[in-house]
Design an enzyme around this catalytic site. Structure first.
Site, PDB file in Angstrom:
ATOM      1  N   VAL A 142       9.278  95.781  -1.262  1.00  0.00           N
ATOM      2  CA  VAL A 142       9.353  95.520   0.167  1.00  0.00           C
ATOM      3  C   VAL A 142       8.123  96.132   0.831  1.00  0.00           C
ATOM      4  O   VAL A 142       7.707  97.242   0.492  1.00  0.00           O
ATOM      5  CB  VAL A 142      10.640  96.125   0.749  1.00  0.00           C
ATOM      6  CG1 VAL A 142      10.631  96.086   2.266  1.00  0.00           C
ATOM      7  CG2 VAL A 142      11.848  95.376   0.208  1.00  0.00           C
TER       8      VAL A 142
ATOM      9  N   GLU B   9      19.278 107.700 -11.431  1.00  0.00           N
ATOM     10  CA  GLU B   9      20.273 106.634 -11.554  1.00  0.00           C
ATOM     11  C   GLU B   9      19.952 105.411 -10.695  1.00  0.00           C
ATOM     12  O   GLU B   9      20.256 104.279 -11.088  1.00  0.00           O
ATOM     13  CB  GLU B   9      21.669 107.159 -11.179  1.00  0.00           C
ATOM     14  CG  GLU B   9      22.259 108.161 -12.156  1.00  0.00           C
ATOM     15  CD  GLU B   9      21.911 109.607 -11.823  1.00  0.00           C
ATOM     16  OE1 GLU B   9      22.544 110.510 -12.382  1.00  0.00           O
ATOM     17  OE2 GLU B   9      20.992 109.818 -10.987  1.00  0.00           O
TER      18      GLU B   9
ATOM     19  N   PHE C 134      34.696 120.963  -8.336  1.00  0.00           N
ATOM     20  CA  PHE C 134      33.235 120.925  -8.458  1.00  0.00           C
ATOM     21  C   PHE C 134      32.763 119.516  -8.834  1.00  0.00           C
ATOM     22  O   PHE C 134      33.199 118.942  -9.821  1.00  0.00           O
ATOM     23  CB  PHE C 134      32.792 121.926  -9.525  1.00  0.00           C
ATOM     24  CG  PHE C 134      31.317 121.916  -9.817  1.00  0.00           C
ATOM     25  CD1 PHE C 134      30.400 122.298  -8.847  1.00  0.00           C
ATOM     26  CD2 PHE C 134      30.848 121.503 -11.058  1.00  0.00           C
ATOM     27  CE1 PHE C 134      29.045 122.291  -9.120  1.00  0.00           C
ATOM     28  CE2 PHE C 134      29.494 121.503 -11.338  1.00  0.00           C
ATOM     29  CZ  PHE C 134      28.584 121.881 -10.360  1.00  0.00           C
ATOM     30  N   GLN C 135      31.898 118.942  -8.016  1.00  0.00           N
ATOM     31  CA  GLN C 135      31.308 117.612  -8.166  1.00  0.00           C
ATOM     32  C   GLN C 135      32.300 116.472  -7.967  1.00  0.00           C
ATOM     33  O   GLN C 135      31.937 115.300  -8.158  1.00  0.00           O
ATOM     34  CB  GLN C 135      30.617 117.451  -9.535  1.00  0.00           C
ATOM     35  CG  GLN C 135      29.379 118.345  -9.705  1.00  0.00           C
ATOM     36  CD  GLN C 135      28.597 118.015 -10.950  1.00  0.00           C
ATOM     37  OE1 GLN C 135      29.166 117.722 -12.002  1.00  0.00           O
ATOM     38  NE2 GLN C 135      27.278 118.059 -10.853  1.00  0.00           N
TER      39      GLN C 135
ATOM     40  N   PHE D  48       3.470  98.400   6.159  1.00  0.00           N
ATOM     41  CA  PHE D  48       4.325  97.434   6.848  1.00  0.00           C
ATOM     42  C   PHE D  48       5.078  98.104   7.990  1.00  0.00           C
ATOM     43  O   PHE D  48       5.333  97.487   9.025  1.00  0.00           O
ATOM     44  CB  PHE D  48       5.306  96.796   5.865  1.00  0.00           C
ATOM     45  CG  PHE D  48       5.864  95.491   6.343  1.00  0.00           C
ATOM     46  CD1 PHE D  48       5.132  94.325   6.215  1.00  0.00           C
ATOM     47  CD2 PHE D  48       7.120  95.415   6.932  1.00  0.00           C
ATOM     48  CE1 PHE D  48       5.635  93.112   6.659  1.00  0.00           C
ATOM     49  CE2 PHE D  48       7.632  94.209   7.376  1.00  0.00           C
ATOM     50  CZ  PHE D  48       6.881  93.050   7.235  1.00  0.00           C
TER      51      PHE D  48
END
Length: 580
Positions: free
Chosen positions: A380, A48, A110-111, A465
């Site tokens: 980045v 996601e 649940f969740q 970096f």
């Protein structure tokens, strides 16, 4: 029509063409409603967060609402980092969150997660739909806020409501978009004009807020003989080849950009919230113009602060500005910038073929070979240095990244987001091996949807970096934390159904980039580069020099004590330095 279908229809009406997400029980009604739908596509990502990053890039390119989705607690939580990037880039993104049924809410089911508290900082508006009747009302309000404020909003839908018969159609209405332009008062413009007319050495610091006023910025610069410094985020607004441009300041800037800002009598900040206060002057007069009044004086003491649109402000200011003749300040900085560019061109020549390769060689060739309307995303890390120093964003080129949020792993999913709405455009992701390793699972998604993104992976088997930051702070290089064990990324691309090439020799760079440009498949260039490549900021403080010196002393002592990692690191740095 059920509530899910009603919401999808509202999204169609505002021009939404795709949703990024991972489905699950609370979102299955949406994916079912999309079955056979030709107007909205479900982009099934593998994570996601990648979907949220892609949605952010889509919103930046289309200037319209983009949508991502996560189911119940865990799936929605995965969205949050990508949504923070959307917030800080100030683009309209709607997150759809599935939720457990109302009867189970508040029972630690649940969740189940209390998402409203968690997303409170990232969202300008959140709504938990409690009934079918209120669904269109709150969804339209969320969309209106997202578009008007260029913000992130979230709508949470319990699974039992998602399948209910749609109601509340009397709340449905067109989404209205504001077209107002913020114009400064005559008094504000007169103050700015007076300060500019009195000053002798003026520098313009132009940010992304100048996107609609590029020509006006260039014209003002010529009129008042002011060098232009731009931010990384505005590199595709003001180009390094434009007249009077002297580059960037900041950690990845160049000396002429740094000195232009620090040695000016008057600094004119246009549409920028440049965050690095240590690269802004303490004793110069500063004027700041910005649409968002909260940005004014946010980083440095401002003498004249004006809220206004940059284009409207500069148009109103033009007739009140007196032309200047003395260009000595400007000419010296432009001359120094041209010398710097020439040096960068020379040390990125393909004759400079030390192996492992200098990373800038790839960017120099890519800059020459890429199309004039290519889009680039940058991650980045060290990859941003090579983009800032060697990529010229002339023509209609665009550059996107996590410029304000500063998250790793944005480059590749952002490239997918761009390619999804620009199928015929050349799209490049410039990424480090550490960042790409976080999101490379969705390379399969690019293959699935035939998005021919080109990915240049700087493979130095190290968080480069972070190493620079570590040494600047006076710590010895900690290889156990920095070292990366990488696969052959080109072979990985082929395994997924895409294409790729591993490059270890300078003579193969041009061929690799030409292959990537010509490929109809997602393509990875696995660029094996020297982990010892150094890139110094345009100005080094005594504290930074002391920290770096302490770091090198520690590394030398450890190498004397037979620490092979330290010895190899020092040898890589020495080789890179003397071959630049």
């Amino acid at each position: 029509m059920n509530v899910s279908e009603q919401i999808l229809q509202i999204l169609k009406n505002v021009g939404v063409t795709q949703i990024w997400g991972v489905t699950g029980d609370a979102l299955n009604t949406f994916t079912d409603a999309l079955r056979g739908d030709e107007d909205i596509k479900w982009n099934a990502v593998r994570h996601e967060e990648n979907g949220a990053f892609a949605a952010t890039a889509e919103a930046q390119m289309t200037n319209n609402l983009a949508v991502c989705a996560g189911t119940v607690g865990p799936g929605t939580l995965h969205l949050i980092n990508g949504l923070y990037n959307a917030k800080k880039e100030r683009v309209p993104v709607l997150a759809i969150s599935g939720q457990v049924a109302r009867v189970n809410m508040g029972t630690n089911y649940f969740q189940e997660v209390g998402l409203t508290k968690i997303f409170d900082d990232v969202c300008a508006y959140q709504a938990v739909i409690r009934s079918a009747e209120e669904a269109p009302r709150v969804v339209l309000k969320a969309i209106q806020i997202a578009l008007e404020q260029r913000a992130v909003v979230r709508v949470e839908i319990p699974i039992d409501i998602a399948v209910e018969e749609a109601k509340g159609s009397h709340y449905e209405h067109p989404v209205f978009r504001g077209n107002a332009v913020l114009v400064p008062s005559d008094d504000d413009i007169n103050k700015i004009a007076s300060a500019i007319n009195e000053a002798k050495k003026i520098t313009i610091l132009a940010g992304a807020g100048c996107r609609n006023s590029r020509e006006e910025v260039l014209a003002l610069s010529e009129k008042i003989k002011a060098p232009i410094v731009h931010t990384l985020r505005s590199s595709d607004v003001i180009h390094n080849d434009d007249k009077n441009v002297v580059g960037l300041t900041g950690l990845i800037g160049n000396p002429s950009g740094y000195h232009a800002v620090m040695k000016a009598d008057l600094l004119l900040m246009l549409g920028t919230d440049f965050p690095y206060s240590n690269f802004l002057p303490d004793d110069s007069k500063i004027i700041q113009i910005d649409n968002r009044i909260e940005n004014i004086g946010n980083r440095v003491k401002v003498d004249i602060g004006v809220q206004g649109d940059c284009l409207a402000s500069l148009q109103k200011l033009d007739s009140k500005i007196l032309p200047k003749k003395n260009s000595e300040f400007l000419d010296n900085l432009v001359e120094n910038f041209n010398k710097w560019k020439k040096h960068k061109e020379e040390n990125s020549n393909l004759d400079n073929d030390l192996e492992p390769l200098h990373p800038q060689l790839f960017m120099n060739v890519l800059n020459r070979k890429a199309s004039d309307d290519a889009c680039f995303t940058v991650d980045v890390g060290e990859s941003a240095i090579w983009v800032a120093h060697h990529l010229t964003l002339h023509g209609k080129r665009r550059l996107l990244g996590s410029f304000n949020h500063g998250s790793m792993a944005v480059g590749f999913p952002a490239a997918m987001g761009i390619q999804s709405v620009n199928p015929g455009r050349e799209v490049w992701a410039i990424v480090g091996d550490g960042a790409f390793g976080m999101c490379m699972n969705d390379f399969i998604t690019a293959v699935r949807y035939n998005w021919p993104v080109k990915i240049l992976v700087y493979n130095n088997s190290q968080l480069g970096f972070v190493k620079i930051e570590m040494e600047e702070a006076g710590y010895a290089m900690a290889n156990e934390a920095l070292e990366l064990q990488n696969p052959n990324f080109a072979e990985y691309a082929k395994l997924c159904g895409g294409d790729g090439i591993r490059v270890e020799h300078a003579t193969d760079i041009e061929k690799a980039i030409e292959m990537a440009i010509a490929s109809p498949k997602p393509f990875i260039i696995d660029a094996v580069t020297n982990p010892g490549e150094l890139s110094l900021p345009p100005h080094i403080t005594l504290e930074e020099a002391w920290g770096f010196g302490k770091s090198k002393i520690k590394e030398i002592l450890l190498s004397v004590k037979s620490d092979k990692d330290q010895k190899n690191n020092l040898m890589d740095e020495i080789k890179a330095f003397f071959n630049n």
